[in-house]
Design a protein around this motif. Structure first.
Motif, PDB file in Angstrom:
ATOM      1  N   ALA A 291      21.431  -9.106  -4.969  1.00 54.56           N
ATOM      2  CA  ALA A 291      20.730  -9.850  -3.784  1.00 54.56           C
ATOM      3  C   ALA A 291      21.062  -9.373  -2.562  1.00 54.56           C
ATOM      4  CB  ALA A 291      21.650 -11.211  -3.814  1.00 54.56           C
ATOM      5  N   ARG A 292      22.041  -8.596  -2.195  1.00 52.09           N
ATOM      6  CA  ARG A 292      22.191  -7.789  -0.823  1.00 52.09           C
ATOM      7  C   ARG A 292      20.924  -6.724  -1.039  1.00 52.09           C
ATOM      8  NH1 ARG A 292      27.004  -6.531  -1.595  1.00 52.09           N
ATOM      9  NH2 ARG A 292      28.081  -8.104  -0.353  1.00 52.09           N
ATOM     10  N   ALA A 293      20.929  -5.857  -2.041  1.00 47.98           N
ATOM     11  CA  ALA A 293      19.985  -4.704  -2.178  1.00 47.98           C
ATOM     12  C   ALA A 293      18.442  -5.367  -1.972  1.00 47.98           C
ATOM     13  CB  ALA A 293      20.239  -4.079  -3.434  1.00 47.98           C
ATOM     14  N   SER A 294      18.263  -6.481  -2.467  1.00 46.72           N
ATOM     15  CA  SER A 294      16.940  -7.123  -2.526  1.00 46.72           C
ATOM     16  C   SER A 294      16.717  -7.313  -0.659  1.00 46.72           C
ATOM     17  CB  SER A 294      16.891  -8.508  -3.196  1.00 46.72           C
ATOM     18  OG  SER A 294      15.819  -8.985  -2.990  1.00 46.72           O
ATOM     19  N   TRP A 295      17.837  -8.146  -0.344  1.00 44.50           N
ATOM     20  CA  TRP A 295      17.553  -8.289   1.055  1.00 44.50           C
ATOM     21  C   TRP A 295      17.387  -7.199   2.153  1.00 44.50           C
ATOM     22  CZ3 TRP A 295      22.488 -12.327   1.435  1.00 44.50           C
ATOM     23  CH2 TRP A 295      21.727 -13.410   1.041  1.00 44.50           C
TER      24      TRP A 295
ATOM     25  N   ARG B 148      16.087  -4.243   0.876  1.00 42.57           N
ATOM     26  CA  ARG B 148      14.985  -3.686   0.940  1.00 42.57           C
ATOM     27  C   ARG B 148      13.577  -4.739   1.454  1.00 42.57           C
ATOM     28  NH1 ARG B 148      16.477  -3.339  -4.135  1.00 42.57           N
ATOM     29  NH2 ARG B 148      15.478  -5.256  -5.012  1.00 42.57           N
ATOM     30  N   THR B 149      13.815  -5.935   1.447  1.00 38.90           N
ATOM     31  CA  THR B 149      12.845  -7.061   2.333  1.00 38.90           C
ATOM     32  C   THR B 149      12.930  -6.631   3.597  1.00 38.90           C
ATOM     33  OG1 THR B 149      13.147  -8.527   0.714  1.00 38.90           O
ATOM     34  CG2 THR B 149      12.347  -9.344   2.668  1.00 38.90           C
ATOM     35  N   ALA B 150      14.210  -6.396   4.336  1.00 39.81           N
ATOM     36  CA  ALA B 150      14.283  -6.100   5.786  1.00 39.81           C
ATOM     37  C   ALA B 150      13.725  -5.018   6.177  1.00 39.81           C
ATOM     38  CB  ALA B 150      15.669  -6.391   6.204  1.00 39.81           C
ATOM     39  N   ARG B 151      13.908  -3.782   5.483  1.00 41.56           N
ATOM     40  CA  ARG B 151      13.358  -2.600   5.553  1.00 41.56           C
ATOM     41  C   ARG B 151      11.869  -2.708   5.665  1.00 41.56           C
ATOM     42  NH1 ARG B 151      16.981  -0.159   2.719  1.00 41.56           N
ATOM     43  NH2 ARG B 151      15.728  -0.350   0.692  1.00 41.56           N
ATOM     44  N   ARG B 152      11.130  -3.491   4.523  1.00 42.50           N
ATOM     45  CA  ARG B 152       9.897  -3.393   4.345  1.00 42.50           C
ATOM     46  C   ARG B 152       9.153  -4.179   5.655  1.00 42.50           C
ATOM     47  NH1 ARG B 152       5.144  -1.220   3.843  1.00 42.50           N
ATOM     48  NH2 ARG B 152       3.813  -2.717   3.084  1.00 42.50           N
ATOM     49  N   GLY B 153      10.017  -5.350   5.963  1.00 43.40           N
ATOM     50  CA  GLY B 153       9.682  -6.000   7.232  1.00 43.40           C
ATOM     51  C   GLY B 153       9.476  -5.149   8.325  1.00 43.40           C
ATOM     52  N   ASP B 154      10.501  -4.291   8.624  1.00 44.95           N
ATOM     53  CA  ASP B 154      10.462  -3.350   9.617  1.00 44.95           C
ATOM     54  C   ASP B 154       9.325  -2.146   9.755  1.00 44.95           C
ATOM     55  OD1 ASP B 154      12.842  -4.577  10.783  1.00 44.95           O
ATOM     56  OD2 ASP B 154      14.042  -3.050  10.098  1.00 44.95           O
TER      57      ASP B 154
END
Length: 116
Positions: A65-69, A71-77
């Motif tokens: 879950a942490r890794a997914s979050w 990745r999502t934050a990095r993609r959002g940036d």
């Protein structure tokens, strides 16, 4: 609004922090529930081994879950950067078009004034 020590409270940061804690707590609860469901079918394991397996399963679930979050934050940036670049380009083009339009109107006015 001020904090206890008289420091100003950034309500957005406070809200984000509370939301983060709530999301983390929900993820932990979800991980433990998934681990419990997984180990429920392993009645043949001794209780201590089942407990250890449940703990490891929950840890792995949280890590995923942490890794997914992340990745999502990095993609959002990344997307924010891309959209900001497009926005700056469009804004510059709009300004250039506006200046060109003003220059054409002024030039047309000067032509009309000179011809009169």
């Amino acid at each position: 609004m001020t904090a206890e020590k008289g420091l100003p409270v950034d309500l957005r940061a406070f809200h984000n922090e509370v939301e983060g804690h709530l999301l983390a707590a929900a993820a932990r609860q979800e991980a433990h529930a998934a681990a419990a469901r997984f180990t429920a079918g392993l009645a043949w394991l001794p209780e201590t081994q089942r407990g250890e397996l449940e703990r490891q399963f929950a840890e792995e679930h949280l890590a995923l879950a942490r890794a997914s979050w992340q990745r999502t934050a990095r993609r959002g940036d990344e997307l924010r950067g891309e959209y900001e670049a497009v926005y700056r380009s469009l804004r510059a083009r709009l300004l250039a078009g506006l200046l060109l339009g003003i220059a054409l109107v002024v030039a047309a006015d000067l032509v009309v004034l000179v011809s009169v």
